[in-house]
Design an enzyme around this catalytic site. Structure first.
Site, PDB file in Angstrom:
ATOM      1  N   ASP A   9     -11.892   3.280  31.805  1.00 33.08           N
ATOM      2  CA  ASP A   9     -11.563   2.129  31.110  1.00 33.08           C
ATOM      3  C   ASP A   9     -11.194   2.612  29.797  1.00 33.08           C
ATOM      4  O   ASP A   9     -11.927   3.238  28.939  1.00 33.08           O
ATOM      5  CB  ASP A   9     -12.805   1.050  30.823  1.00 33.08           C
ATOM      6  CG  ASP A   9     -12.530   0.027  30.132  1.00 33.08           C
ATOM      7  OD1 ASP A   9     -11.420   0.068  29.223  1.00 33.08           O
ATOM      8  OD2 ASP A   9     -13.444  -0.897  29.984  1.00 33.08           O
ATOM      9  N   ASP A  33      -4.430  -5.185  27.089  1.00 27.68           N
ATOM     10  CA  ASP A  33      -4.464  -5.719  25.746  1.00 27.68           C
ATOM     11  C   ASP A  33      -5.580  -6.404  25.483  1.00 27.68           C
ATOM     12  O   ASP A  33      -6.350  -6.277  24.502  1.00 27.68           O
ATOM     13  CB  ASP A  33      -3.319  -6.713  25.674  1.00 27.68           C
ATOM     14  CG  ASP A  33      -2.848  -6.858  24.155  1.00 27.68           C
ATOM     15  OD1 ASP A  33      -3.447  -6.477  23.268  1.00 27.68           O
ATOM     16  OD2 ASP A  33      -1.793  -7.614  24.057  1.00 27.68           O
ATOM     17  N   TYR A 120       4.140  -6.690  33.221  1.00 27.21           N
ATOM     18  CA  TYR A 120       5.577  -6.550  32.989  1.00 27.21           C
ATOM     19  C   TYR A 120       6.212  -5.907  34.154  1.00 27.21           C
ATOM     20  O   TYR A 120       7.626  -5.744  34.067  1.00 27.21           O
ATOM     21  CB  TYR A 120       5.777  -5.596  31.621  1.00 27.21           C
ATOM     22  CG  TYR A 120       5.462  -6.439  30.370  1.00 27.21           C
ATOM     23  CD1 TYR A 120       5.325  -7.729  30.378  1.00 27.21           C
ATOM     24  CD2 TYR A 120       5.815  -5.822  29.209  1.00 27.21           C
ATOM     25  CE1 TYR A 120       5.053  -8.546  29.220  1.00 27.21           C
ATOM     26  CE2 TYR A 120       5.681  -6.392  28.033  1.00 27.21           C
ATOM     27  CZ  TYR A 120       5.347  -7.783  28.184  1.00 27.21           C
ATOM     28  OH  TYR A 120       5.116  -8.449  26.646  1.00 27.21           O
TER      29      TYR A 120
HETATM   30  N1  AR6 Z   1      -8.148   0.653  30.864  1.00 27.32           N
HETATM   31  C1  AR6 Z   1      -6.979   1.440  31.037  1.00 27.32           C
HETATM   32  N2  AR6 Z   1      -5.943   0.807  31.887  1.00 27.32           N
HETATM   33  C2  AR6 Z   1      -5.965  -0.433  32.040  1.00 27.32           C
HETATM   34  C3  AR6 Z   1      -7.216  -1.369  31.714  1.00 27.32           C
HETATM   35  C4  AR6 Z   1      -8.141  -0.648  31.087  1.00 27.32           C
HETATM   36  N3  AR6 Z   1      -9.107  -1.360  30.740  1.00 27.32           N
HETATM   37  N4  AR6 Z   1      -6.782  -2.789  32.256  1.00 27.32           N
HETATM   38  C5  AR6 Z   1      -5.496  -2.628  32.647  1.00 27.32           C
HETATM   39  N5  AR6 Z   1      -5.147  -1.271  32.741  1.00 27.32           N
HETATM   40  P1  AR6 Z   1      -0.611  -4.469  31.599  1.00 27.32           P
HETATM   41  P2  AR6 Z   1       2.126  -4.294  30.881  1.00 27.32           P
HETATM   42  C6  AR6 Z   1      -3.835  -0.877  33.335  1.00 27.32           C
HETATM   43  O1  AR6 Z   1      -0.352  -5.712  32.667  1.00 27.32           O
HETATM   44  O2  AR6 Z   1       2.793  -4.160  32.102  1.00 27.32           O
HETATM   45  C7  AR6 Z   1      -0.531  -8.330  28.336  1.00 27.32           C
HETATM   46  O3  AR6 Z   1      -0.814  -9.686  28.576  1.00 27.32           O
HETATM   47  C8  AR6 Z   1      -3.145  -1.580  34.524  1.00 27.32           C
HETATM   48  O4  AR6 Z   1      -3.774  -1.102  35.585  1.00 27.32           O
HETATM   49  O5  AR6 Z   1      -1.943  -4.254  30.671  1.00 27.32           O
HETATM   50  O6  AR6 Z   1       2.806  -3.386  29.751  1.00 27.32           O
HETATM   51  C9  AR6 Z   1       0.246  -8.028  27.044  1.00 27.32           C
HETATM   52  O7  AR6 Z   1      -0.341  -8.997  26.167  1.00 27.32           O
HETATM   53  C10 AR6 Z   1      -1.600  -1.112  34.330  1.00 27.32           C
HETATM   54  O8  AR6 Z   1      -1.397   0.221  35.112  1.00 27.32           O
HETATM   55  O9  AR6 Z   1       0.432  -4.135  30.703  1.00 27.32           O
HETATM   56  C11 AR6 Z   1       1.564  -8.191  27.510  1.00 27.32           C
HETATM   57  O10 AR6 Z   1       2.019  -9.428  27.438  1.00 27.32           O
HETATM   58  C12 AR6 Z   1      -1.527  -0.863  32.802  1.00 27.32           C
HETATM   59  O11 AR6 Z   1      -2.841  -1.046  32.291  1.00 27.32           O
HETATM   60  C13 AR6 Z   1       1.580  -7.936  28.912  1.00 27.32           C
HETATM   61  O12 AR6 Z   1       0.369  -7.944  29.267  1.00 27.32           O
HETATM   62  C14 AR6 Z   1      -0.453  -1.731  32.239  1.00 27.32           C
HETATM   63  O13 AR6 Z   1      -0.710  -3.126  32.526  1.00 27.32           O
HETATM   64  C15 AR6 Z   1       1.948  -6.171  28.981  1.00 27.32           C
HETATM   65  O14 AR6 Z   1       2.262  -5.778  30.212  1.00 27.32           O
END
Ligand code: AR6
Length: 167
Positions: A9, A33, A120
């Site tokens: 995490d 986020d 995304y």
């Molecule tokens: N630690 C590390 N990685 C993580 C964690 C964590 N705690 N939780 C999820 N991931 P995403 P995006 C990974 O959807 O696609 C939000 O609502 C996850 O497995 O978080 O850029 C924002 O506000 C994935 O591989 O980001 C935007 O609206 C990676 O983080 C939108 O989502 C990215 O997934 C951005 O979407």
């Protein structure tokens, strides 16, 4: 090793900066986020409100508040629309701009989430390749300890398959 994959995490990492996958409002959301805002506390949102949002491909930096990391770099990845809408260039820009900001603030260690590869919809294999290529190119210009967090099962498996040397 200057670039390393980890599966933890991101909110638990004691590094100089963690990189958040934000949206253009910078006012929080789901995915990583949401985790970062919950762990950092409401002061993070208060600072984000002063930033005036962020363009896709750009990045802005805040303090880390209750996080173990000193800073949070908020970058806005592209939404995947099939790959012919500048997605790769925008995603490269996320990594480059974030690393430049980290260097400007004197960060020695930075941990990235896999930008755009969740909500995304950027195909994870391609998102991983852009991340590795762009981080490696940066590290040829400047030393830094960079971690790429491959959090979900699919991302971690792709990392093991394509870049075993980075595990
Ligand atoms: N630690 C590390 N990685 C993580 C964690 C964590 N705690 N939780 C999820 N991931 P995403 P995006 C990974 O959807 O696609 C939000 O609502 C996850 O497995 O978080 O850029 C924002 O506000 C994935 O591989 O980001 C935007 O609206 C990676 O983080 C939108 O989502 C990215 O997934 C951005 O979407």
């Amino acid at each position: 090793m200057p670039l390393k994959f980890i599966r933890e995490d991101i909110t638990t990492l004691k590094v100089d900066a963690i990189v958040n996958a934000a949206n253009t409002s910078l006012l929080g959301g789901g995915g990583v986020d949401g985790c970062i805002h919950r762990a950092a506390g409401p002061e993070l949102l208060a600072e984000c409100r002063t930033l005036g949002g962020c363009a896709t491909g750009g990045a802005k930096i805040t303090k880390g508040y209750r996080l173990p990391s000193k800073y949070v770099i908020h970058t806005v990845g592209p939404v995947w629309h099939g790959g012919e809408h500048g997605e790769r260039e925008l995603l490269e820009s996320c990594y480059r701009t974030s690393l430049d900001l980290a260097a400007e603030r004197g960060c020695a260690s930075v941990a990235f989430s896999l930008i755009s590869a969740g909500v995304y919809g950027y195909p994870k294999e391609q998102a991983l390749q852009v991340a590795v290529d762009t981080i490696r190119a940066f590290l040829e210009t400047r030393p830094m300890e960079v971690y790429l967090v491959l959090f979900d099962r699919e991302a971690w498996a792709l990392g093991q398959e394509h870049y075993p040397e980075l595990i």
